[in-house]
Design an enzyme around this catalytic site. Sequence first.
Site, short mmCIF file in Angstrom:
data_model
loop_
_atom_site.label_atom_id
_atom_site.label_comp_id
_atom_site.label_asym_id
_atom_site.label_seq_id
_atom_site.Cartn_x
_atom_site.Cartn_y
_atom_site.Cartn_z
N SER A 92 0.84 -1.20 0.00
CA SER A 92 0.00 0.00 0.00
C SER A 92 0.87 1.24 0.00
CB SER A 92 -0.91 0.01 1.23
OG SER A 92 -1.56 1.26 1.37
N TYR A 114 -1.73 -0.41 10.13
CA TYR A 114 -1.68 -1.00 8.79
C TYR A 114 -0.53 -0.40 7.99
CZ TYR A 114 -3.39 -2.39 4.13
OH TYR A 114 -3.51 -2.91 2.86
#
Length: 300
Positions: free
Chosen positions: A162, A218
Amino acid sequence: MSCQQTADTILVAPSHPISRWWSTETVAIVTGANKGIGFALVRRLAELGLTVVLTARDAGRGVEAVESLRSEGLLNVHFFRLDVANPNSINTFSSWFQEAFGVVDILINNAAVSFNEIHENSVEEAETVIRTNFYGPKMLTEALLPLFRRSSTGGRILNISSRLGLLNKLKNPKLKEMLLDDENLSEDQIEGMVNLFLENVKNGTWKSQGWPQVWTDYAVSKLALNAYSRVLARRYKGHGLSVNCFCPGFTQTSMTGGKGNHTADAAAAVGARLVLLPAEDLSTGKFYVVGSSNAFYSKL
């Protein structure tokens, strides 16, 4: 060439058909693949004629996913239960895979978790997030490294990552300096960074230590995964194994609550194209992002 430095370089996906170097003997593993991008990647690779092992933590959902694909005529898909956060599960899977297939050509580390809604930023489940998103791919990769096929086309590892884990999201200068030191960056340093984050979470100081500000746990897990990918790419460069990261972008999945700019199938089409590039076009140690017209661009 780095997964995390910040200058942009455009790498456009070839417009001509990729020359087919694979066959039904080519074996790919996709983790966390009972739904979403993982499921779409399995489908796309199977449609292209590879043999694909679909893994999922939930055996019932995994079996259902494989049955769904087989009902579409994709008979070259197989299932085995795998919880990437559990070392015993990884060992069981690796033993089964070695006995069933012997060698692996492609590993796509897709399994990941987040416990936040899009506009939330809780770190209550930080340990689980780090264990699943960073240590999980790391442990599985290390277990499978001896099983990669030695061939002229090379083995391929694609870590689904990501942009939240890019270095420009990190505001801690000492950690940024460490991560930018390509020649000396080590696994021990990366794990030290992760342990520091978890310590900051426990003592309540994580908001003031320069960690990424969006989906912090995350983002840190992907920051660590990107860094580990660089270390692994450096170690195996010139030895028949490429290691890259791929950010599918804001994709309509359960993790985003169904919101996103494109479907899981669209993201998977680009990911599959990337992992199936001919050996002469295949780079290593790069971070790829879906761009316009299904281009790849890499933050080098």
